[in-house]
Design a protein around this motif. Structure first.
Motif: not given
Length: 275
Positions: A29-34, A64-69, A161-168, A189-193
């Motif tokens: 789904f192109g999401v960070g998984g937060g 947020l650190a986990i979402i980077i890689p 930023s306010l909800m702690g999610i990756g933005g996807g 959206s994966a790039g948004i993360g």
């Protein structure tokens, strides 16, 4: 606590399994998984006796650190299939980062409750739209140009930023309601993360630097042990999630993402109810 105690082994197993699920979500789904990472880490840090006032920022910062890689792995896999709108990412890059910074500033003075409620309403409506397959609720046939397009980037960064999610989730909602194909929306959206997680994680490191009650492994509000246990399985399964996304028809992927959004909405409603 004994390093080989059943409790610690159970915690490690939980993080590894959650990491595998996070990687699948990132790829599909192109999401960070937060939405999954934060509540899991919050409970784990509670088991490790992290003080209540520190648990949530530590969970969000580590997420947020986990979402980077995870996001980088997912984005590269989608890009290799030619599904990413690179031009859109370039236009959104600066506005998203500015939105993240504004969100971090607002979070110091205003509760995130209002933004969570807005997200629940918007994501809930989009989930119904995706599940039903209707196009009557689309905002436009394509994304706007110029200042309004950049404003969308700011909105993505602000809410993430306010909800702690990756933005996807938010980027997907914006793109699919503006006529973009679901596969392109997921891939972009994966790039948004990546754009959100790097400044977000650095900000939480700085914000938590020297704070009392942090675990010995933490750098500010980022737990290195939490990061190291989550990331290996996310990287293993992110590619699998990408392959699964591209094997599905547009309708099947719309239905899957709609159901995912409903689950995320329920998670936020639960958090609001017990908060």
């Amino acid at each position: 606590m004994d390093m080989l105690s059943p409790e610690l082994i159970g915690i490690a197993a939980t993080l590894l399994i959650a990491g595998a699920l996070t990687g699948m979500l990132a790829g599909m789904f192109g999401v960070g998984g937060g939405a999954l990472i934060v509540p899991v880490l919050y409970e784990v840090f509670g088991m490790l006796d992290v003080p209540d006032e520190t648990r949530m920022p530590l969970a969000v910062g580590t997420s947020l650190a986990i979402i980077i890689p995870t996001s980088i792995r997912s984005w590269l896999s989608h890009r290799a299939r030619g599904a990413v709108d690179a031009q859109l990412l370039r236009v959104w890059a600066v506005p998203i980062v500015l939105g993240v910074l504004v969100g971090a500033t607002i979070a110091r003075f205003a509760p995130a409750l209002v933004f969570q409620l807005v997200f629940v309403v918007v994501a809930g409506v989009n989930a119904i739209k995706l599940i039903s397959g209707t196009t009557r609720w689309d905002i436009a046939a394509d994304l706007p140009k110029g200042a309004l397009l950049r404003a969308y980037g700011c909105v993505i960064g602000l809410f993430s930023s306010l909800m702690g999610i990756g933005g996807g989730q938010i980027a997907n909602i914006i793109m699919t309601t503006h006529g973009r194909p679901i596969h392109q929306s997921v891939a972009t959206s994966a790039g948004i993360g990546v754009l959100i997680s790097i400044p977000g994680a650095l900000g939480y490191m700085l914000a938590g630097w020297g704070q009392p009650g942090l675990p010995v492994d933490a750098i500010g509000f980022v737990s290195l042990i939490g990061f190291m246990l989550f990331v290996p399985t996310t990287l293993l399964t992110a590619g699998l999630g990408v392959r699964l996304a591209h094997s599905l028809s547009s309708r099947a992927l719309q239905l899957s993402f709609g159901l995912f959004l409903l689950v995320v909405c329920l998670r936020f409603i639960y958090a609001i109810a017990i908060g």
